[in-house]
Design a protein around this motif. Structure first.
Motif, PDB file in Angstrom:
ATOM      1  N   ASP A 179      53.557  42.457   5.747  1.00  0.00           N
ATOM      2  CA  ASP A 179      52.187  42.620   6.244  1.00  0.00           C
ATOM      3  C   ASP A 179      51.277  41.524   5.709  1.00  0.00           C
ATOM      4  N   THR A 180      51.400  41.222   4.431  1.00  0.00           N
ATOM      5  CA  THR A 180      50.579  40.190   3.799  1.00  0.00           C
ATOM      6  C   THR A 180      50.869  38.820   4.410  1.00  0.00           C
ATOM      7  N   ILE A 181      52.141  38.521   4.617  1.00  0.00           N
ATOM      8  CA  ILE A 181      52.540  37.227   5.173  1.00  0.00           C
ATOM      9  C   ILE A 181      51.966  37.035   6.571  1.00  0.00           C
ATOM     10  N   ARG A 182      52.130  38.029   7.422  1.00  0.00           N
ATOM     11  CA  ARG A 182      51.687  37.904   8.814  1.00  0.00           C
ATOM     12  C   ARG A 182      50.178  38.101   8.966  1.00  0.00           C
ATOM     13  N   GLY A 183      49.580  38.930   8.107  1.00  0.00           N
ATOM     14  CA  GLY A 183      48.154  39.213   8.210  1.00  0.00           C
ATOM     15  C   GLY A 183      47.305  38.300   7.356  1.00  0.00           C
ATOM     16  N   GLU A 184      47.213  38.612   6.072  1.00  0.00           N
ATOM     17  CA  GLU A 184      46.342  37.878   5.147  1.00  0.00           C
ATOM     18  C   GLU A 184      46.662  36.387   5.081  1.00  0.00           C
ATOM     19  N   LEU A 185      47.941  36.031   4.960  1.00  0.00           N
ATOM     20  CA  LEU A 185      48.318  34.619   4.809  1.00  0.00           C
ATOM     21  C   LEU A 185      48.409  33.881   6.144  1.00  0.00           C
ATOM     22  N   GLN A 186      48.439  34.638   7.236  1.00  0.00           N
ATOM     23  CA  GLN A 186      48.524  34.044   8.581  1.00  0.00           C
ATOM     24  C   GLN A 186      49.710  33.088   8.712  1.00  0.00           C
ATOM     25  N   ARG A 187      50.838  33.454   8.148  1.00  0.00           N
ATOM     26  CA  ARG A 187      52.047  32.613   8.190  1.00  0.00           C
ATOM     27  C   ARG A 187      52.966  33.078   9.328  1.00  0.00           C
ATOM     28  N   GLN A 188      52.556  32.805  10.556  1.00  0.00           N
ATOM     29  CA  GLN A 188      53.365  33.173  11.714  1.00  0.00           C
ATOM     30  C   GLN A 188      54.606  32.288  11.825  1.00  0.00           C
ATOM     31  N   ASP A 189      54.545  31.101  11.208  1.00  0.00           N
ATOM     32  CA  ASP A 189      55.653  30.146  11.262  1.00  0.00           C
ATOM     33  C   ASP A 189      56.766  30.472  10.257  1.00  0.00           C
ATOM     34  N   LEU A 190      56.476  31.242   9.243  1.00  0.00           N
ATOM     35  CA  LEU A 190      57.457  31.558   8.206  1.00  0.00           C
ATOM     36  C   LEU A 190      58.503  32.519   8.755  1.00  0.00           C
ATOM     37  N   ARG A 191      59.773  32.172   8.587  1.00  0.00           N
ATOM     38  CA  ARG A 191      60.850  33.051   9.025  1.00  0.00           C
ATOM     39  C   ARG A 191      61.132  34.052   7.911  1.00  0.00           C
ATOM     40  N   ILE A 192      61.162  35.318   8.272  1.00  0.00           N
ATOM     41  CA  ILE A 192      61.387  36.386   7.300  1.00  0.00           C
ATOM     42  C   ILE A 192      62.758  37.006   7.554  1.00  0.00           C
ATOM     43  N   VAL A 193      63.593  36.970   6.513  1.00  0.00           N
ATOM     44  CA  VAL A 193      64.915  37.600   6.578  1.00  0.00           C
ATOM     45  C   VAL A 193      64.927  38.707   5.532  1.00  0.00           C
ATOM     46  N   ILE A 194      64.977  39.945   6.010  1.00  0.00           N
ATOM     47  CA  ILE A 194      65.054  41.097   5.106  1.00  0.00           C
ATOM     48  C   ILE A 194      66.497  41.227   4.632  1.00  0.00           C
ATOM     49  N   ARG A 195      66.665  41.314   3.308  1.00  0.00           N
ATOM     50  CA  ARG A 195      67.981  41.552   2.714  1.00  0.00           C
ATOM     51  C   ARG A 195      67.901  42.874   1.974  1.00  0.00           C
ATOM     52  N   SER A 196      68.364  43.908   2.615  1.00  0.00           N
ATOM     53  CA  SER A 196      68.261  45.254   2.062  1.00  0.00           C
ATOM     54  C   SER A 196      69.544  45.664   1.354  1.00  0.00           C
ATOM     55  N   GLY A 197      69.373  46.508   0.369  1.00  0.00           N
ATOM     56  CA  GLY A 197      70.533  47.077  -0.319  1.00  0.00           C
ATOM     57  C   GLY A 197      70.964  48.382   0.306  1.00  0.00           C
ATOM     58  N   ARG A 199      54.427  40.462  -5.384  1.00  0.00           N
ATOM     59  CA  ARG A 199      53.239  39.733  -5.854  1.00  0.00           C
ATOM     60  C   ARG A 199      53.589  38.270  -6.144  1.00  0.00           C
ATOM     61  N   GLU A 200      54.695  38.042  -6.851  1.00  0.00           N
ATOM     62  CA  GLU A 200      55.138  36.670  -7.121  1.00  0.00           C
ATOM     63  C   GLU A 200      55.469  35.946  -5.817  1.00  0.00           C
ATOM     64  N   GLY A 201      56.081  36.652  -4.878  1.00  0.00           N
ATOM     65  CA  GLY A 201      56.406  36.061  -3.579  1.00  0.00           C
ATOM     66  C   GLY A 201      55.168  35.553  -2.873  1.00  0.00           C
ATOM     67  N   ARG A 202      54.107  36.356  -2.863  1.00  0.00           N
ATOM     68  CA  ARG A 202      52.834  35.952  -2.264  1.00  0.00           C
ATOM     69  C   ARG A 202      52.295  34.703  -2.954  1.00  0.00           C
ATOM     70  N   ASP A 203      52.328  34.682  -4.286  1.00  0.00           N
ATOM     71  CA  ASP A 203      51.817  33.541  -5.050  1.00  0.00           C
ATOM     72  C   ASP A 203      52.618  32.267  -4.776  1.00  0.00           C
ATOM     73  N   VAL A 204      53.931  32.405  -4.699  1.00  0.00           N
ATOM     74  CA  VAL A 204      54.781  31.242  -4.418  1.00  0.00           C
ATOM     75  C   VAL A 204      54.498  30.717  -3.015  1.00  0.00           C
ATOM     76  N   LEU A 205      54.317  31.606  -2.056  1.00  0.00           N
ATOM     77  CA  LEU A 205      54.002  31.170  -0.698  1.00  0.00           C
ATOM     78  C   LEU A 205      52.659  30.443  -0.633  1.00  0.00           C
ATOM     79  N   LEU A 206      51.674  30.942  -1.365  1.00  0.00           N
ATOM     80  CA  LEU A 206      50.374  30.259  -1.399  1.00  0.00           C
ATOM     81  C   LEU A 206      50.490  28.863  -2.008  1.00  0.00           C
ATOM     82  N   ALA A 207      51.314  28.726  -3.029  1.00  0.00           N
ATOM     83  CA  ALA A 207      51.481  27.438  -3.704  1.00  0.00           C
ATOM     84  C   ALA A 207      52.411  26.481  -2.949  1.00  0.00           C
ATOM     85  N   ASN A 208      53.190  27.021  -1.997  1.00  0.00           N
ATOM     86  CA  ASN A 208      54.180  26.208  -1.276  1.00  0.00           C
ATOM     87  C   ASN A 208      54.073  26.468   0.229  1.00  0.00           C
TER      88      ASN A 208
END
Length: 175
Positions: free
Chosen positions: A107-125, A75-84
């Motif tokens: 899903d939110t980044i690619r769908g709702e926010l339409q941020r196709q330009d944002l590079r997503i790096v998954i860092r899994s544990g 949720r915070e990630g979505r808010d930070v992306l909207l603000a930046n």
């Protein structure tokens, strides 16, 4: 006397060269004038944020410094992306407030926010967890890393890789 005059002449020439060298420094680029890459670290573990900043402190990618933004939940990630909207990369944990919160944020980044330009790096544990159980996310994510296995140089390599290449065509949503 000739030796003394020659020394004075050489000394004056060296001083002139030194002064010219100092003048050349004015041509150097001021880092404050270079737009940094905004990197959003989204993870519920403070140590991941701290170690990321420590590992990447002073690193330049394509001649640009890095600026870090922080979120501790999807949720915070979505808010930070909207603000930046200039954010270039998100370093994203999968398991935060829910077992798949990070993948839901994809899903939110690619769908709702339409941020196709944002590079997503998954860092899994969890090694292999994202790769096997969520194959559909492969086309929406630019890179996968395992937190416990990534080194400083490995993280820099991942950032260089995702920031150099254009977003894959699979990120484009057709009408």
């Amino acid at each position: 006397m000739l030796t003394k005059t020659l020394k004075h002449h050489l000394s004056a020439q060296l001083d002139d060269e030194f002064i010219n060298f100092l003048d050349d420094e004015e041509d150097e680029i001021d880092l404050r004038d270079i737009k940094p890459w905004q990197i959003l670290v989204t993870d519920d573990d403070q140590t991941v944020h701290d170690s990321t900043v420590l590992a990447l402190n002073g690193v330049m990618i394509q001649g640009r410094p890095l600026e870090f933004l922080h979120a501790f939940s999807a949720r915070e990630g979505r808010d930070v992306l909207l603000a930046n909207p200039e954010t270039a990369v998100i370093l994203l944990d999968v398991v935060m407030e829910t077992i798949d919160a990070g993948l839901c944020l994809v899903d939110t980044i690619r769908g709702e926010l339409q941020r196709q330009d944002l590079r997503i790096v998954i860092r899994s544990g969890q090694p292999g967890g994202v790769h096997t159980s969520h194959e559909s996310y492969r086309s929406s994510v630019d890179a996968f890393t395992i937190k416990s296995k990534i080194t400083r140089s490995g993280l820099i390599d991942v950032l260089e890789e995702v920031l150099i290449i254009p977003p894959p065509a699979s990120h484009q949503i057709s009408d």
